[in-house]
Write an enzyme that holds these catalytic residues in place. Structure first.
Site, PDB file in Angstrom:
ATOM      1  N   THR A   1     -30.758  -8.990  43.869  1.00 46.48           N
ATOM      2  CA  THR A   1     -31.548  -7.931  43.212  1.00 46.48           C
ATOM      3  C   THR A   1     -32.932  -8.475  42.825  1.00 46.48           C
ATOM      4  O   THR A   1     -33.956  -7.843  43.106  1.00 46.48           O
ATOM      5  CB  THR A   1     -30.805  -7.392  41.972  1.00 46.48           C
ATOM      6  OG1 THR A   1     -29.480  -7.023  42.372  1.00 46.48           O
ATOM      7  CG2 THR A   1     -31.510  -6.185  41.394  1.00 46.48           C
TER       8      THR A   1
ATOM      9  N   GLY B   1     -21.129  -5.887  39.798  1.00 45.35           N
ATOM     10  CA  GLY B   1     -21.591  -6.360  38.492  1.00 45.35           C
ATOM     11  C   GLY B   1     -22.697  -5.480  37.920  1.00 45.35           C
ATOM     12  O   GLY B   1     -23.231  -4.601  38.590  1.00 45.35           O
ATOM     13  N   ASP B   2     -23.024  -5.712  36.683  1.00 45.72           N
ATOM     14  CA  ASP B   2     -24.170  -5.079  36.007  1.00 45.72           C
ATOM     15  C   ASP B   2     -24.325  -5.825  34.676  1.00 45.72           C
ATOM     16  O   ASP B   2     -23.812  -6.946  34.539  1.00 45.72           O
ATOM     17  CB  ASP B   2     -23.927  -3.565  35.813  1.00 45.72           C
ATOM     18  CG  ASP B   2     -25.210  -2.820  35.409  1.00 45.72           C
ATOM     19  OD1 ASP B   2     -26.053  -2.611  36.282  1.00 45.72           O
ATOM     20  OD2 ASP B   2     -25.379  -2.478  34.225  1.00 45.72           O
TER      21      ASP B   2
ATOM     22  N   ASN C   1     -29.377 -11.772  35.067  1.00 48.49           N
ATOM     23  CA  ASN C   1     -29.299 -12.008  36.510  1.00 48.49           C
ATOM     24  C   ASN C   1     -30.563 -11.559  37.245  1.00 48.49           C
ATOM     25  O   ASN C   1     -31.145 -12.318  38.021  1.00 48.49           O
ATOM     26  CB  ASN C   1     -28.062 -11.260  37.044  1.00 48.49           C
ATOM     27  CG  ASN C   1     -27.932 -11.378  38.539  1.00 48.49           C
ATOM     28  OD1 ASN C   1     -28.683 -10.757  39.275  1.00 48.49           O
ATOM     29  ND2 ASN C   1     -26.998 -12.183  39.002  1.00 48.49           N
TER      30      ASN C   1
ATOM     31  N   LYS D   1     -30.193   5.571  45.347  1.00 45.20           N
ATOM     32  CA  LYS D   1     -30.520   4.180  45.690  1.00 45.20           C
ATOM     33  C   LYS D   1     -29.711   3.738  46.904  1.00 45.20           C
ATOM     34  O   LYS D   1     -30.235   3.178  47.861  1.00 45.20           O
ATOM     35  CB  LYS D   1     -30.198   3.265  44.503  1.00 45.20           C
ATOM     36  CG  LYS D   1     -30.528   1.816  44.755  1.00 45.20           C
ATOM     37  CD  LYS D   1     -29.930   0.904  43.724  1.00 45.20           C
ATOM     38  CE  LYS D   1     -30.201   1.427  42.338  1.00 45.20           C
ATOM     39  NZ  LYS D   1     -30.068   0.415  41.307  1.00 45.20           N
TER      40      LYS D   1
ATOM     41  N   LYS E   1     -20.593   4.537  38.967  1.00 47.60           N
ATOM     42  CA  LYS E   1     -20.883   3.513  37.950  1.00 47.60           C
ATOM     43  C   LYS E   1     -19.748   3.531  36.938  1.00 47.60           C
ATOM     44  O   LYS E   1     -19.116   4.574  36.726  1.00 47.60           O
ATOM     45  CB  LYS E   1     -22.203   3.818  37.237  1.00 47.60           C
ATOM     46  CG  LYS E   1     -22.835   2.615  36.589  1.00 47.60           C
ATOM     47  CD  LYS E   1     -23.641   1.806  37.569  1.00 47.60           C
ATOM     48  CE  LYS E   1     -24.134   0.516  36.945  1.00 47.60           C
ATOM     49  NZ  LYS E   1     -25.063  -0.196  37.821  1.00 47.60           N
TER      50      LYS E   1
ATOM     51  N   GLN F   1     -27.596   5.777  41.262  1.00 47.14           N
ATOM     52  CA  GLN F   1     -26.972   4.939  42.297  1.00 47.14           C
ATOM     53  C   GLN F   1     -26.772   5.701  43.606  1.00 47.14           C
ATOM     54  O   GLN F   1     -26.887   5.121  44.688  1.00 47.14           O
ATOM     55  CB  GLN F   1     -25.614   4.427  41.766  1.00 47.14           C
ATOM     56  CG  GLN F   1     -25.016   3.293  42.570  1.00 47.14           C
ATOM     57  CD  GLN F   1     -25.625   1.935  42.232  1.00 47.14           C
ATOM     58  OE1 GLN F   1     -25.861   1.627  41.066  1.00 47.14           O
ATOM     59  NE2 GLN F   1     -25.899   1.116  43.228  1.00 47.14           N
TER      60      GLN F   1
ATOM     61  N   LYS G   1     -19.641   3.494  45.363  1.00 43.39           N
ATOM     62  CA  LYS G   1     -20.033   2.091  45.169  1.00 43.39           C
ATOM     63  C   LYS G   1     -20.990   2.031  43.993  1.00 43.39           C
ATOM     64  O   LYS G   1     -21.979   2.768  43.942  1.00 43.39           O
ATOM     65  CB  LYS G   1     -20.738   1.577  46.448  1.00 43.39           C
ATOM     66  CG  LYS G   1     -21.288   0.174  46.308  1.00 43.39           C
ATOM     67  CD  LYS G   1     -20.220  -0.876  46.520  1.00 43.39           C
ATOM     68  CE  LYS G   1     -20.663  -2.275  46.146  1.00 43.39           C
ATOM     69  NZ  LYS G   1     -20.313  -2.671  44.764  1.00 43.39           N
TER      70      LYS G   1
ATOM     71  N   SER H   1     -24.404  -6.386  48.582  1.00 35.96           N
ATOM     72  CA  SER H   1     -22.994  -6.090  48.292  1.00 35.96           C
ATOM     73  C   SER H   1     -22.308  -5.514  49.523  1.00 35.96           C
ATOM     74  O   SER H   1     -21.144  -5.813  49.801  1.00 35.96           O
ATOM     75  CB  SER H   1     -22.881  -5.071  47.150  1.00 35.96           C
ATOM     76  OG  SER H   1     -23.105  -5.708  45.930  1.00 35.96           O
TER      77      SER H   1
HETATM   78  P1  NDP Z   1     -27.558  -9.169  32.581  1.00 32.33           P
HETATM   79  O1  NDP Z   1     -26.442  -8.825  31.675  1.00 32.33           O
HETATM   80  O2  NDP Z   1     -27.446 -10.352  33.442  1.00 32.33           O
HETATM   81  O3  NDP Z   1     -28.928  -9.294  31.726  1.00 32.33           O
HETATM   82  C1  NDP Z   1     -29.419  -8.253  30.959  1.00 32.33           C
HETATM   83  C2  NDP Z   1     -30.649  -8.743  30.202  1.00 32.33           C
HETATM   84  O4  NDP Z   1     -31.247  -7.654  29.514  1.00 32.33           O
HETATM   85  C3  NDP Z   1     -30.344  -9.788  29.153  1.00 32.33           C
HETATM   86  O5  NDP Z   1     -31.489 -10.603  29.014  1.00 32.33           O
HETATM   87  C4  NDP Z   1     -30.117  -8.964  27.882  1.00 32.33           C
HETATM   88  O6  NDP Z   1     -30.357  -9.672  26.686  1.00 32.33           O
HETATM   89  C5  NDP Z   1     -31.156  -7.879  28.080  1.00 32.33           C
HETATM   90  N1  NDP Z   1     -30.738  -6.620  27.462  1.00 32.33           N
HETATM   91  C6  NDP Z   1     -29.594  -5.918  27.694  1.00 32.33           C
HETATM   92  N2  NDP Z   1     -29.540  -4.799  26.949  1.00 32.33           N
HETATM   93  C7  NDP Z   1     -30.666  -4.799  26.232  1.00 32.33           C
HETATM   94  C8  NDP Z   1     -31.196  -3.902  25.278  1.00 32.33           C
HETATM   95  N3  NDP Z   1     -30.548  -2.779  24.912  1.00 32.33           N
HETATM   96  N4  NDP Z   1     -32.407  -4.222  24.765  1.00 32.33           N
HETATM   97  C9  NDP Z   1     -33.053  -5.330  25.152  1.00 32.33           C
HETATM   98  N5  NDP Z   1     -32.600  -6.221  26.048  1.00 32.33           N
HETATM   99  C10 NDP Z   1     -31.431  -5.949  26.564  1.00 32.33           C
HETATM  100  O7  NDP Z   1     -27.840  -7.847  33.445  1.00 32.33           O
HETATM  101  P2  NDP Z   1     -28.593  -7.722  34.835  1.00 32.33           P
HETATM  102  O8  NDP Z   1     -29.729  -8.660  34.902  1.00 32.33           O
HETATM  103  O9  NDP Z   1     -27.576  -7.714  35.894  1.00 32.33           O
HETATM  104  O10 NDP Z   1     -29.136  -6.209  34.732  1.00 32.33           O
HETATM  105  C11 NDP Z   1     -30.423  -5.908  34.199  1.00 32.33           C
HETATM  106  C12 NDP Z   1     -30.837  -4.528  34.677  1.00 32.33           C
HETATM  107  O11 NDP Z   1     -30.866  -4.504  36.111  1.00 32.33           O
HETATM  108  C13 NDP Z   1     -29.902  -3.372  34.278  1.00 32.33           C
HETATM  109  O12 NDP Z   1     -30.670  -2.199  34.112  1.00 32.33           O
HETATM  110  C14 NDP Z   1     -29.011  -3.210  35.516  1.00 32.33           C
HETATM  111  O13 NDP Z   1     -28.455  -1.900  35.601  1.00 32.33           O
HETATM  112  C15 NDP Z   1     -30.053  -3.439  36.608  1.00 32.33           C
HETATM  113  N6  NDP Z   1     -29.518  -3.810  37.911  1.00 32.33           N
HETATM  114  C16 NDP Z   1     -28.744  -4.919  38.065  1.00 32.33           C
HETATM  115  C17 NDP Z   1     -28.282  -5.266  39.320  1.00 32.33           C
HETATM  116  C18 NDP Z   1     -27.540  -6.535  39.563  1.00 32.33           C
HETATM  117  O14 NDP Z   1     -27.371  -6.888  40.740  1.00 32.33           O
HETATM  118  N7  NDP Z   1     -27.112  -7.273  38.542  1.00 32.33           N
HETATM  119  C19 NDP Z   1     -28.509  -4.398  40.487  1.00 32.33           C
HETATM  120  C20 NDP Z   1     -29.425  -3.302  40.230  1.00 32.33           C
HETATM  121  C21 NDP Z   1     -29.866  -3.009  38.972  1.00 32.33           C
HETATM  122  P3  NDP Z   1     -29.176 -10.579  25.992  1.00 32.33           P
HETATM  123  O15 NDP Z   1     -29.122 -11.841  26.807  1.00 32.33           O
HETATM  124  O16 NDP Z   1     -29.628 -10.790  24.592  1.00 32.33           O
HETATM  125  O17 NDP Z   1     -27.923  -9.782  26.099  1.00 32.33           O
END
Ligand code: NDP
Length: 449
Positions: A209, A165-166, A240, A114, A126, A111, A90, A382
């Site tokens: 999250t 998602g991610d 997100n 976690k 992943k 993961q 997962k 999830s």
């Molecule tokens: P989103 O795609 O919804 O948002 C990612 C955010 O981070 C955006 O604001 C993006 O900016 C910014 N970003 C992405 N890459 C970079 C980078 N290289 N440098 C600077 N800013 C960056 O992703 P999520 O919110 O879902 O995920 C964010 C983090 O949380 C990740 O590490 C993910 O693995 C982790 N996570 C997510 C979960 C989930 O349920 N979604 C669960 C557990 C962990 P821009 O808008 O300009 O692209």
């Protein structure tokens, strides 16, 4: 050379040749499980570390798709099915140009532990593609998602490997991925979570999250006689996780004052305007620069004009929540936070703090809530979604939220108990690693070689 050092050398040489981020994640876990292996030397006989740091399967596939002008594009797709000792694989799917096997192996490795920490029976995986969703039309996103699923659908299944998602993969992409799987297999199997509600998604999954991160932090602080209420908080990211963390911080009376994206940072000292943030990032899918144009109280600092990390960490705060991406909070930023008297760091993103940053926080007695625990609310909900789908059941947003709060609170209690058992005081990162490792190792031994 002791057993853990030996395993680390194997990791550095064979498993991670050139994979620096993957090795960083392995080193962090192996360093902190030393007291566990010392207390339970039988795991050495089972050669458990060498087995646990090696992915079960690494799948790589080609994705061919057509853009709106009928031009053909090719991207690389991957799935790391790392460990299924506790249950089916997962883990989420990431669409971002930076995706490569190193990043995905680190994410899949994290993961595993976690997922184990949640106490639920799921393994770790992943996947993703080096596809950039930015600037693509809805039609192009749909075509890419369909091509991704077509290239890879025969490697997954609801008892084998379940996606989610991610970064770059939200409800829209999940819906298209699910739709294509259904077309190809003539089944409605729950092979992906974070689905739109209309497709059987869980009511609380998209917020889980970010909300879970705040619940975990609040539980921890309450245990120490503190609270987030009335406190200034800084958040990085505006996706997100960040948006829902900001939303929940407001709910509990905290004051979130920053957010950021890949192009720059917003500091709004009166508190982030959540409705405006959602409009810009979720509806328009635009840059945060627009926020400062609309809101005169806010400062916008462009990433390219800022030297050293992110401007988010220059802002004095009680609690800092890195919610964007891996290694976004380094040593220099950590020092600034400490100089500004930060009390707690709670990780929303996966491994957002560098090894040097974590060391600095620990040395200065800053409370550090590691991602493996603090952001586990997403995967926990999830599993609730999977459970609802298989039972043709429905839980209301209130029921899901209640379950999420209970899960985050239990995760904290289990980690604290592990910290007490190993005299780790408030080293929650080590406690989380030991707890997750113990559960996976036990299951591996029970299954034989
Ligand atoms: P989103 O795609 O919804 O948002 C990612 C955010 O981070 C955006 O604001 C993006 O900016 C910014 N970003 C992405 N890459 C970079 C980078 N290289 N440098 C600077 N800013 C960056 O992703 P999520 O919110 O879902 O995920 C964010 C983090 O949380 C990740 O590490 C993910 O693995 C982790 N996570 C997510 C979960 C989930 O349920 N979604 C669960 C557990 C962990 P821009 O808008 O300009 O692209």
């Amino acid at each position: 050379m002791n057993y853990i050092q030996q395993a680390m050398e194997i990791a550095r040489g064979t498993n991670c040749a050139g994979d620096t981020t993957f090795f960083q994640a392995i080193e962090e876990v192996l360093t902190s499980i030393k007291p566990f292996i010392k207390k339970n030397p039988e795991y050495i006989e089972h050669n458990i570390i060498e087995r646990i740091i090696c992915p079960n399967r690494e799948i790589r596939f080609k994705i061919e798709w057509l853009d709106d002008k009928n031009r053909i594009h090719v991207n690389n797709g991957y799935r790391i099915q790392f460990n299924n000792a506790l249950g089916p694989y997962k883990g989420g799917v990431r669409f971002h140009p930076s995706v490569n096997p190193d990043i995905l192996k680190f994410l899949a490795f994290e993961q595993i532990f976690k997922n184990a920490i949640t106490g639920l029976h799921i393994g770790g995986a992943k996947g993703g593609a080096d596809f950039d969703p930015k600037g693509k039309s809805d039609q192009e996103i749909m075509k890419f998602c369909q091509a991704f699923m077509t290239a890879f659908y025969n490697s997954i299944g609801e008892d084998i490997d379940i996606l989610g998602g991610d970064i770059g993969v939200g409800e829209r992409e999940v819906g298209y991925l699910f739709g294509q799987y259904k077309m190809l297999t003539n089944s409605y199997d729950s092979i992906i979570t974070s689905k739109p509600i209309a497709l059987g998604g869980s009511e609380g999954r998209s917020s889980a999250t970010g909300y879970g991160l705040v619940y975990f932090t609040q539980t921890l602080l309450e245990d120490m006689g503190e609270t987030l209420k009335g406190k200034i908080c800084t958040i990085s990211g505006s996706g997100n996780v960040a948006i829902h963390a900001i939303e929940k911080l407001y709910d509990i009376g905290a004051i979130p004052v920053t957010c950021s994206d890949s192009k720059g940072t917003i500091h709004d000292p009166n508190g982030i305007d959540l409705a405006l943030l959602k409009e810009i990032k979720l509806e328009q899918r635009a840059s945060l620069e627009l926020y400062a144009e609309e809101k005169k109280t806010a400062t916008y600092v462009k990433r390219e004009e800022y030297q050293g990390g992110s401007y988010v960490w220059d802002i004095p705060c009680f609690a800092a929540f890195p919610c964007a991406t891996q290694n976004e909070l380094g040593e220099e930023s950590a020092q600034k936070l400490i100089d500004n008297d930060v009390k707690i760091i709670a990780e929303g993103a996966n491994m957002p703090t560098t090894t040097q940053g974590i060391e600095l926080f620990m040395k200065n007695d800053i409370i550090f809530a590691p991602a493996k625990a603090a952001n586990a609310g997403g995967v926990a909900v999830s599993v609730l979604e999977m459970s609802q789908n298989s039972a043709f059941n429905y839980w209301s947003p209130e029921e899901i939220d209640q379950k999420l709060q209970e899960i985050m609170s239990k995760i904290y209690r289990d980690i604290k108990k592990t910290c007490d058992e190993y005299n780790l005081d408030m080293d929650l990162a080590a406690g989380a690693n030991i707890l997750g490792f113990k559960r996976v190792a036990k299951a591996m031994v029970a299954q034989g070689v």
